[in-house]
Scaffold this motif. Structure first.
Motif, PDB file in Angstrom:
ATOM      1  N   VAL A 151      30.522  47.695  38.968  1.00 25.73           N
ATOM      2  CA  VAL A 151      29.489  48.659  38.597  1.00 25.73           C
ATOM      3  C   VAL A 151      29.568  49.813  39.586  1.00 25.73           C
ATOM      4  N   ILE A 152      29.916  50.990  39.100  1.00 25.24           N
ATOM      5  CA  ILE A 152      30.115  52.157  39.958  1.00 25.24           C
ATOM      6  C   ILE A 152      28.899  53.070  39.868  1.00 25.24           C
ATOM      7  N   ILE A 153      28.271  53.305  41.019  1.00 30.84           N
ATOM      8  CA  ILE A 153      27.046  54.100  41.061  1.00 30.84           C
ATOM      9  C   ILE A 153      27.226  55.291  41.999  1.00 30.84           C
ATOM     10  N   PRO A 154      27.365  56.508  41.474  1.00 31.16           N
ATOM     11  CA  PRO A 154      27.393  57.697  42.326  1.00 31.16           C
ATOM     12  C   PRO A 154      25.970  58.077  42.713  1.00 31.16           C
ATOM     13  N   VAL A 155      25.764  58.414  43.982  1.00 30.92           N
ATOM     14  CA  VAL A 155      24.409  58.681  44.468  1.00 30.92           C
ATOM     15  C   VAL A 155      24.343  60.039  45.145  1.00 30.92           C
ATOM     16  N   TYR A 156      23.378  60.853  44.707  1.00 32.21           N
ATOM     17  CA  TYR A 156      23.122  62.128  45.376  1.00 32.21           C
ATOM     18  C   TYR A 156      21.645  62.497  45.245  1.00 32.21           C
ATOM     19  N   ASN A 157      20.936  62.398  46.360  1.00 36.66           N
ATOM     20  CA  ASN A 157      19.540  62.847  46.446  1.00 36.66           C
ATOM     21  C   ASN A 157      18.641  62.313  45.332  1.00 36.66           C
ATOM     22  N   VAL A 158      18.615  60.982  45.226  1.00 37.21           N
ATOM     23  CA  VAL A 158      17.761  60.340  44.216  1.00 37.21           C
ATOM     24  C   VAL A 158      16.879  59.277  44.867  1.00 37.21           C
ATOM     25  N   ASP A 212      24.384  55.746  36.394  1.00 41.82           N
ATOM     26  CA  ASP A 212      23.833  56.867  37.147  1.00 41.82           C
ATOM     27  C   ASP A 212      22.654  56.374  37.982  1.00 41.82           C
ATOM     28  N   SER A 213      22.497  56.929  39.171  1.00 38.99           N
ATOM     29  CA  SER A 213      21.586  56.362  40.171  1.00 38.99           C
ATOM     30  C   SER A 213      20.110  56.607  39.901  1.00 38.99           C
ATOM     31  N   ASP A 214      19.781  57.389  38.885  1.00 37.65           N
ATOM     32  CA  ASP A 214      18.376  57.525  38.490  1.00 37.65           C
ATOM     33  C   ASP A 214      18.073  56.702  37.235  1.00 37.65           C
ATOM     34  N   ASP A 215      19.069  56.006  36.719  1.00 37.57           N
ATOM     35  CA  ASP A 215      18.914  55.154  35.543  1.00 37.57           C
ATOM     36  C   ASP A 215      18.905  53.687  35.960  1.00 37.57           C
ATOM     37  N   SER A 216      18.843  52.800  34.996  1.00 38.26           N
ATOM     38  CA  SER A 216      18.876  51.364  35.297  1.00 38.26           C
ATOM     39  C   SER A 216      19.434  50.606  34.103  1.00 38.26           C
ATOM     40  N   MET A 217      19.850  49.360  34.361  1.00 37.35           N
ATOM     41  CA  MET A 217      20.352  48.512  33.274  1.00 37.35           C
ATOM     42  C   MET A 217      19.365  47.391  32.998  1.00 37.35           C
ATOM     43  N   LYS A 218      19.397  46.922  31.774  1.00 39.74           N
ATOM     44  CA  LYS A 218      18.489  45.846  31.367  1.00 39.74           C
ATOM     45  C   LYS A 218      19.060  44.489  31.775  1.00 39.74           C
ATOM     46  N   GLN A 219      18.174  43.514  31.879  1.00 38.93           N
ATOM     47  CA  GLN A 219      18.588  42.156  32.218  1.00 38.93           C
ATOM     48  C   GLN A 219      19.561  41.639  31.159  1.00 38.93           C
ATOM     49  N   GLY A 220      20.594  40.947  31.588  1.00 36.54           N
ATOM     50  CA  GLY A 220      21.596  40.388  30.682  1.00 36.54           C
ATOM     51  C   GLY A 220      22.710  41.341  30.316  1.00 36.54           C
ATOM     52  N   THR A 221      22.701  42.530  30.906  1.00 38.46           N
ATOM     53  CA  THR A 221      23.714  43.530  30.559  1.00 38.46           C
ATOM     54  C   THR A 221      25.119  43.066  30.925  1.00 38.46           C
ATOM     55  N   LEU A 222      25.330  42.656  32.157  1.00 37.83           N
ATOM     56  CA  LEU A 222      26.684  42.325  32.608  1.00 37.83           C
ATOM     57  C   LEU A 222      27.240  41.082  31.927  1.00 37.83           C
ATOM     58  N   SER A 223      26.437  40.046  31.812  1.00 41.08           N
ATOM     59  CA  SER A 223      26.924  38.822  31.159  1.00 41.08           C
ATOM     60  C   SER A 223      27.226  39.081  29.691  1.00 41.08           C
ATOM     61  N   GLY A 224      26.348  39.848  29.040  1.00 41.94           N
ATOM     62  CA  GLY A 224      26.551  40.151  27.623  1.00 41.94           C
ATOM     63  C   GLY A 224      27.780  40.998  27.381  1.00 41.94           C
ATOM     64  N   LEU A 225      27.969  42.027  28.201  1.00 41.53           N
ATOM     65  CA  LEU A 225      29.119  42.912  28.022  1.00 41.53           C
ATOM     66  C   LEU A 225      30.427  42.204  28.330  1.00 41.53           C
ATOM     67  N   TYR A 226      30.437  41.379  29.374  1.00 43.44           N
ATOM     68  CA  TYR A 226      31.670  40.663  29.722  1.00 43.44           C
ATOM     69  C   TYR A 226      32.065  39.716  28.588  1.00 43.44           C
ATOM     70  N   LYS A 227      31.085  39.065  28.012  1.00 39.92           N
ATOM     71  CA  LYS A 227      31.370  38.160  26.893  1.00 39.92           C
ATOM     72  C   LYS A 227      31.935  38.939  25.709  1.00 39.92           C
ATOM     73  N   GLU A 228      31.340  40.098  25.416  1.00 38.93           N
ATOM     74  CA  GLU A 228      31.783  40.883  24.266  1.00 38.93           C
ATOM     75  C   GLU A 228      33.195  41.437  24.458  1.00 38.93           C
ATOM     76  N   ILE A 229      33.489  41.946  25.649  1.00 46.78           N
ATOM     77  CA  ILE A 229      34.791  42.592  25.835  1.00 46.78           C
ATOM     78  C   ILE A 229      35.923  41.576  25.891  1.00 46.78           C
ATOM     79  N   THR A 230      35.642  40.373  26.406  1.00 43.24           N
ATOM     80  CA  THR A 230      36.698  39.353  26.491  1.00 43.24           C
ATOM     81  C   THR A 230      36.881  38.608  25.173  1.00 43.24           C
ATOM     82  N   GLU A 231      35.799  38.269  24.521  1.00 47.87           N
ATOM     83  CA  GLU A 231      35.912  37.527  23.257  1.00 47.87           C
ATOM     84  C   GLU A 231      36.516  38.365  22.144  1.00 47.87           C
ATOM     85  N   ASN A 232      36.239  39.657  22.156  1.00 47.71           N
ATOM     86  CA  ASN A 232      36.760  40.533  21.105  1.00 47.71           C
ATOM     87  C   ASN A 232      38.063  41.219  21.488  1.00 47.71           C
ATOM     88  N   GLN A 233      38.471  41.057  22.757  1.00 43.41           N
ATOM     89  CA  GLN A 233      39.731  41.617  23.254  1.00 43.41           C
ATOM     90  C   GLN A 233      39.857  43.113  22.920  1.00 43.41           C
TER      91      GLN A 233
END
Length: 331
Positions: A10-17, A93-114
């Motif tokens: 997860v890459i987060i660029p930060v500037y004055n936030v 982006d450093s002023d935004d946020s992700m919802k719970q279950g984002t990483l597990s859900g996305l990893y499952k989707e990208i690997t299972e669907n190749q």
């Protein structure tokens, strides 16, 4: 943490936030997933972001903190890519946020669907935390598509951050974000899509997109919108270099009309309906796509609002765009 176990960076660029940073970091640290790292790039912040990040990095081993002189959003993302280890990359982006279950859900989707990219939805959130609206990548369940099947993908949604990418898309194709530039997402995403064999459009809404009144796109700086011409020209040149321009001519034409004659023209006209850049935007479109007025996708895919803006732009009725924006803001 074993580098071999890192699946997602997860890459987060930060500037004055400083006001938003803790919420952003906490949303990642609270994920129900383990095989990830957070690469945070402090891009020359002058507020208290540096101290906040150092404290988080000291307390959480998942955080890899990189500090650099200011290179802009694109430059900070590039530093994040270069310092990341994950098989897959997600930009936050450093002023935004992700919802719970984002990483597990996305990893499952990208690997299972190749697939090479997972495209997901977002909630537009007000500064008071209220839900403004929701935008989904797919309304009818998850589906795997190709660029040929959905050639307007990057035109209608050019954000870099509501997607999970295979790392190789960047590294093997030598693709990076432009430094210190507006419209860095639009200059980059069409290139990534071109090199993607398969893309998953997810029906999940996983991203909280904060609508700030002081964001770059809300700053009344008409002159800097000339960067849209450079951005679109760069994409057109890239597709020509890759021998893909003719194949995707209609979708590139659609992208140009949408971003140059609708979004950018409205932005400039709303500040100054007599600005000389307005003529340049029209001439740029006409030079690259002489028959743009006949684009079938524009006629069938534009929303009513886009059609109104496009009509005024086409007729060079910039004063009407100025008034339209004033009326919209009064609502």
């Amino acid at each position: 943490m074993n580098a071999m176990s890192i699946n997602v960076s997860v890459i987060i660029p930060v500037y004055n936030v400083e006001k938003y940073l803790a919420n952003c970091l906490d949303s990642v640290l609270q994920q129900d997933y383990e095989d990830y790292e957070i690469v945070v790039v402090n891009d020359g912040s002058t507020d208290s972001c540096g101290q906040i990040l150092e404290e988080y990095a000291k307390n959480y081993s998942k955080i890899n903190l990189v500090t650099q002189k200011n290179k802009g959003l694109g430059g900070a993302r590039n530093t994040g890519i270069d310092n990341s280890k994950g098989k897959y990359l997600l930009f936050l982006d450093s002023d935004d946020s992700m919802k719970q279950g984002t990483l597990s859900g996305l990893y499952k989707e990208i690997t299972e669907n190749q697939v090479d990219i997972v495209w997901f939805g977002m909630d537009y959130i007000g500064e008071d935390g209220s839900l403004i609206s929701t935008r989904r990548a797919s309304e009818n369940g998850c589906r795997v598509v190709t660029q040929d099947e959905c050639p307007l993908l990057y035109a209608n949604d050019s954000y870099a951050w509501n997607k999970l990418y295979k790392r190789e898309l960047f590294t093997e194709n030598n693709i990076r974000f432009p430094e210190r530039a507006w419209y860095e997402d639009l200059k980059t995403l069409p290139k990534l899509v071109l090199h993607s064999d398969k893309i998953l459009l997810s029906d999940k809404v996983l991203y909280n997109y904060l609508q700030r009144n002081d964001s770059i796109m809300h700053i009344p700086n008409a002159d800097r919108n000339i960067e849209m011409i450079d951005t679109v020209q760069d994409v057109l040149d890239y597709y020509k270099e890759q021998n893909a321009f003719e194949k995707y001519y209609e979708s590139l034409e659609y992208m140009t009309v949408l971003h140059v004659l609708v979004f950018c023209t409205l932005r400039v006209a709303s500040i100054n309906p007599k600005h000389p850049l307005l003529k340049k935007l029209y001439e740029f479109t006409k030079t690259n796509f002489p028959n743009f007025k006949n684009n079938k996708e524009v006629k069938s895919k534009f929303t009513l609002r886009h059609k109104i803006i496009y009509t005024f732009s086409k007729l060079k009725m910039y004063r009407m765009l100025y008034l339209l924006n004033k009326l919209n803001n009064l609502r």
